[in-house]
Design an enzyme around this catalytic site. Structure first.
Site, PDB file in Angstrom:
ATOM      1  N   TYR A   6      37.955  37.858  46.663  1.00 55.87           N
ATOM      2  CA  TYR A   6      37.800  39.254  47.074  1.00 55.87           C
ATOM      3  C   TYR A   6      37.007  39.253  48.373  1.00 55.87           C
ATOM      4  CZ  TYR A   6      38.713  39.110  42.100  1.00 55.87           C
ATOM      5  OH  TYR A   6      39.253  38.798  40.878  1.00 55.87           O
ATOM      6  N   ASP A  30      45.864  44.616  37.103  1.00 56.57           N
ATOM      7  CA  ASP A  30      45.311  43.935  35.925  1.00 56.57           C
ATOM      8  C   ASP A  30      45.522  44.902  34.778  1.00 56.57           C
ATOM      9  OD1 ASP A  30      43.838  42.761  33.919  1.00 56.57           O
ATOM     10  OD2 ASP A  30      42.074  42.360  35.158  1.00 56.57           O
ATOM     11  N   HIS A  57      38.169  40.903  25.424  1.00 52.60           N
ATOM     12  CA  HIS A  57      37.087  39.923  25.553  1.00 52.60           C
ATOM     13  C   HIS A  57      36.726  39.573  24.117  1.00 52.60           C
ATOM     14  CE1 HIS A  57      35.816  41.409  29.819  1.00 52.60           C
ATOM     15  NE2 HIS A  57      37.023  40.881  29.785  1.00 52.60           N
ATOM     16  N   HIS A  98      33.156  36.365  39.431  1.00 56.17           N
ATOM     17  CA  HIS A  98      33.305  36.374  37.969  1.00 56.17           C
ATOM     18  C   HIS A  98      33.709  34.980  37.516  1.00 56.17           C
ATOM     19  CE1 HIS A  98      37.745  36.562  38.328  1.00 56.17           C
ATOM     20  NE2 HIS A  98      37.570  37.496  39.252  1.00 56.17           N
ATOM     21  N   ASP A 124      46.386  40.180  28.481  1.00 55.70           N
ATOM     22  CA  ASP A 124      45.547  40.422  29.663  1.00 55.70           C
ATOM     23  C   ASP A 124      46.192  39.691  30.834  1.00 55.70           C
ATOM     24  OD1 ASP A 124      43.479  40.922  31.406  1.00 55.70           O
ATOM     25  OD2 ASP A 124      41.956  39.795  30.322  1.00 55.70           O
ATOM     26  N   GLU A 148      46.038  36.116  36.738  1.00 57.23           N
ATOM     27  CA  GLU A 148      45.502  35.945  35.379  1.00 57.23           C
ATOM     28  C   GLU A 148      46.620  35.745  34.373  1.00 57.23           C
ATOM     29  OE1 GLU A 148      43.389  39.393  33.782  1.00 57.23           O
ATOM     30  OE2 GLU A 148      42.370  38.079  32.354  1.00 57.23           O
ATOM     31  N   GLU A 185      41.821  33.089  35.057  1.00 54.81           N
ATOM     32  CA  GLU A 185      41.931  34.195  36.004  1.00 54.81           C
ATOM     33  C   GLU A 185      41.042  34.082  37.240  1.00 54.81           C
ATOM     34  OE1 GLU A 185      40.120  37.916  34.698  1.00 54.81           O
ATOM     35  OE2 GLU A 185      39.848  37.083  32.702  1.00 54.81           O
ATOM     36  N   HIS A 220      36.574  46.408  38.825  1.00 52.17           N
ATOM     37  CA  HIS A 220      37.044  47.239  37.704  1.00 52.17           C
ATOM     38  C   HIS A 220      37.618  48.569  38.181  1.00 52.17           C
ATOM     39  CE1 HIS A 220      34.420  44.882  34.604  1.00 52.17           C
ATOM     40  NE2 HIS A 220      35.528  44.251  34.933  1.00 52.17           N
ATOM     41  N   ASP A 263      37.803  69.435  18.902  1.00 51.08           N
ATOM     42  CA  ASP A 263      38.957  69.241  17.999  1.00 51.08           C
ATOM     43  C   ASP A 263      39.917  68.124  18.425  1.00 51.08           C
ATOM     44  OD1 ASP A 263      38.038  71.221  16.406  1.00 51.08           O
ATOM     45  OD2 ASP A 263      39.553  72.723  16.994  1.00 51.08           O
ATOM     46  N   ARG A 288      43.737  38.396  42.431  1.00 51.47           N
ATOM     47  CA  ARG A 288      43.433  37.719  41.162  1.00 51.47           C
ATOM     48  C   ARG A 288      44.767  37.377  40.518  1.00 51.47           C
ATOM     49  NH1 ARG A 288      40.071  40.950  39.431  1.00 51.47           N
ATOM     50  NH2 ARG A 288      41.144  42.316  37.971  1.00 51.47           N
ATOM     51  N   HIS A 319      37.899  34.061  29.647  1.00 53.60           N
ATOM     52  CA  HIS A 319      37.166  34.545  28.467  1.00 53.60           C
ATOM     53  C   HIS A 319      38.089  34.386  27.269  1.00 53.60           C
ATOM     54  CE1 HIS A 319      39.659  38.197  28.816  1.00 53.60           C
ATOM     55  NE2 HIS A 319      39.360  38.190  30.103  1.00 53.60           N
TER      56      HIS A 319
HETATM   57  N1  GLY Z   1      41.163  42.872  32.125  1.00 54.28           N
HETATM   58  C1  GLY Z   1      39.846  42.469  31.826  1.00 54.28           C
HETATM   59  C2  GLY Z   1      39.595  41.091  32.251  1.00 54.28           C
HETATM   60  O1  GLY Z   1      40.391  40.530  32.976  1.00 54.28           O
HETATM   61  O2  GLY Z   1      38.667  40.487  31.834  1.00 54.28           O
HETATM   62 MN    MN Z   2      40.651  38.864  31.632  1.00 55.63          MN
HETATM   63 MN    MN Z   3      42.461  41.170  33.153  1.00 59.61          MN
END
Ligand code: GLY
Ligand code: MN
Ligand code: MN
Length: 459
Positions: free
Chosen positions: A408, A267, A372, A361, A278, A427, A404, A250, A44, A425, A365
């Site tokens: 690490y 983040d 994304h 990474h 973001d 960003e 970004e 993540h 529910d 990071r 993006h």
């Molecule tokens: N927060 C997701 C990214 O930085 O792509």
């Molecule tokens: Mn991002």
């Molecule tokens: Mn991010």
């Protein structure tokens, strides 16, 4: 959104008109764009409803159980932009709240016609009869594929009366993706507001941070700020990672206790009126960076500056990433994190991907309705290179992307110990302009001295 301003209605109407024009130019047909399904969380209790981004992009309508039909075969005077949505229902509205109903939705959102969603199966065979083509998100939803199969079967059942079913199905998404990739003034205005709320949330978290708190307490400061300013939700799961957790890309905000010497990587950002932001910031729990933290922080910040400088109309999507890689690779050499006996120069580090253990990474993006966001990263008309890949596409004014870079450093025998467990990071969200880019998320400081000043003023 319960009401639409005239200009917002015009924005969505113009997008529908653009799709209809494109469909007519490709020979006509009928486009089908459903919103997202409601999803049960447990017994529910539903997950909060979030509209489908493509549907919302073309309608501005955010009730569940709705489908947009764009009929490019409509003759003069026939409706070409048709919404199917929930009927008004006094009892359901008592439990769940206001619904526009078809007539209300048609008038407020500017469709040519609107009907109850329960009648979609009756209307579709008629709309598809003698249409040359179907346009929808092919193969993305088993439910939609099954519905299309049923509608086509119903049209084919009329074959003997001379009715023809569409002979072609075309993926609608590439057209919508291209449209969504270049943001208009209406979208950029919302993205700026989302960005500024998210920046305030990061400032609040830096202010509130004290060693001894738990990660989720900082997350609470972020969520509070998003909602306080009317953002409907976070744009993605908030990452609040203290100490070694920052090296988990993540890592969701958990219950780790923030220690005096930790760096904290956040983040997190809000979604406002259908648009994501973001932001990542990394700051010292104590309010002051250690020298090792500061060394790496300044490398990542320099990499971000280089990437921002490389972000402008007319350059490759890959240019900011390459600019960041160069600075990071040099920094990894200078600090001895990558072995100077193995790599003679930053060029070598890049060529042999020596950075990839510490930076795994890409530098950005697309961002927009989805964090994304939709849109190809490659130019599909370009020639294949010797790896079989198309060239990166060229940035143009109005595109929006994140910048970004990060580093690490996990503990390893071949890495100087002073850098172990540091994850950084930085960003920001950028709107591409003719001559450069506009960073819309700089309402929170990024320079290490400015972060320390903000944190010291809060103590
Ligand atoms: N927060 C997701 C990214 O930085 O792509
Ligand atoms: Mn991002
Ligand atoms: Mn991010």
């Amino acid at each position: 959104m319960n009401s639409q301003t005239e200009s917002a209605v015009d924005v969505y109407r113009a997008r529908r008109a653009r799709v209809l024009t494109a469909l007519r130019q490709s020979g006509g047909g009928v486009a089908i764009v459903p919103t997202a399904p409601e999803v049960m969380r447990n017994r529910d209790a539903d997950y909060p409803f979030r509209h489908d981004s493509y549907f919302y992009y073309l309608t501005g309508f955010n009730e569940p159980e709705a489908t947009l039909i764009l009929d490019a075969d409509a003759k003069d005077g026939e409706p070409s932009s048709i919404l199917f949505c929930r009927e008004k229902n006094a009892e359901r509205e008592t439990w769940e709240g206001f619904r526009f109903g078809p007539e209300g939705a048609r008038d407020v959102f500017g469709f040519d016609a609107a009907f109850p969603i329960d009648t979609l199966d009756e209307h579709m065979p008629r709309l598809l009869a003698d249409s040359p083509a179907l346009h929808y998100a092919l193969g993305t939803s088993a439910t939609l594929d099954e519905k299309v199969r049923g509608w086509l079967a119903a049209v084919r059942a009329q074959n003997r009366s001379g009715v023809l079913a569409p002979s072609k199905a075309q993926d609608l998404l590439p057209l919508l993706d291209e449209m969504r990739l270049v943001k208009g003034a209406h979208e950029i205005a919302i993205m700026r507001r989302a960005a500024s709320i998210s920046a305030e949330a990061h400032r609040r978290a830096m202010h509130a941070c004290r060693p001894g708190m738990r990660e989720y307490e900082l997350e609470a400061e972020l969520l509070y700020t998003f909602r306080r300013h009317g953002a409907q939700s976070p744009a993605y799961g908030s990452i609040v990672a203290t100490g070694a957790n920052a090296c988990v890309l993540h890592y969701p905000a958990g219950n780790a206790i923030i220690q005096e010497g930790d760096l904290i990587l956040i983040d997190a950002a809000c979604e406002l009126d259908g648009y994501a932001s973001d932001i990542t910031r990394t700051f010292p729990a104590s309010g002051r960076f250690t020298s090792a933290q500061r060394e790496l922080y300044d490398i990542v910040l320099a990499a971000q500056s280089a990437a921002v400088d490389a972000t402008r109309a007319g350059v490759s999507f890959d240019a900011p990433h390459q600019a960041a890689l160069r600075v990071l690779s040099q920094g990894l050499l200078d600090t001895g994190i990558v072995d100077r006996n193995k790599f003679a120069s930053a060029d070598d580090v890049i060529a042999e991907r020596g950075y990839a253990r510490f930076y795994m990474h890409r530098t950005g993006h697309w961002i927009g309705m989805d964090v994304h966001d939709a849109g190809d990263y490659r130019d599909h008309d370009g020639p294949l290179d010797d790896q079989g890949a198309r060239p990166w596409r060229t940035l143009q004014a109005g595109m929006a992307l994140t910048v970004e870079p990060g580093l690490y450093v996990r503990p390893a025998d071949d890495v100087p110990e002073r850098y172990w467990n540091i994850g950084i990071r930085i960003e920001d969200d950028a709107i591409v302009t003719a001559t450069g880019c506009e960073l819309i998320t700089r309402g929170v400081p990024v320079d290490a001295d400015e972060i320390e000043a903000l944190m010291s003023a809060a103590r």
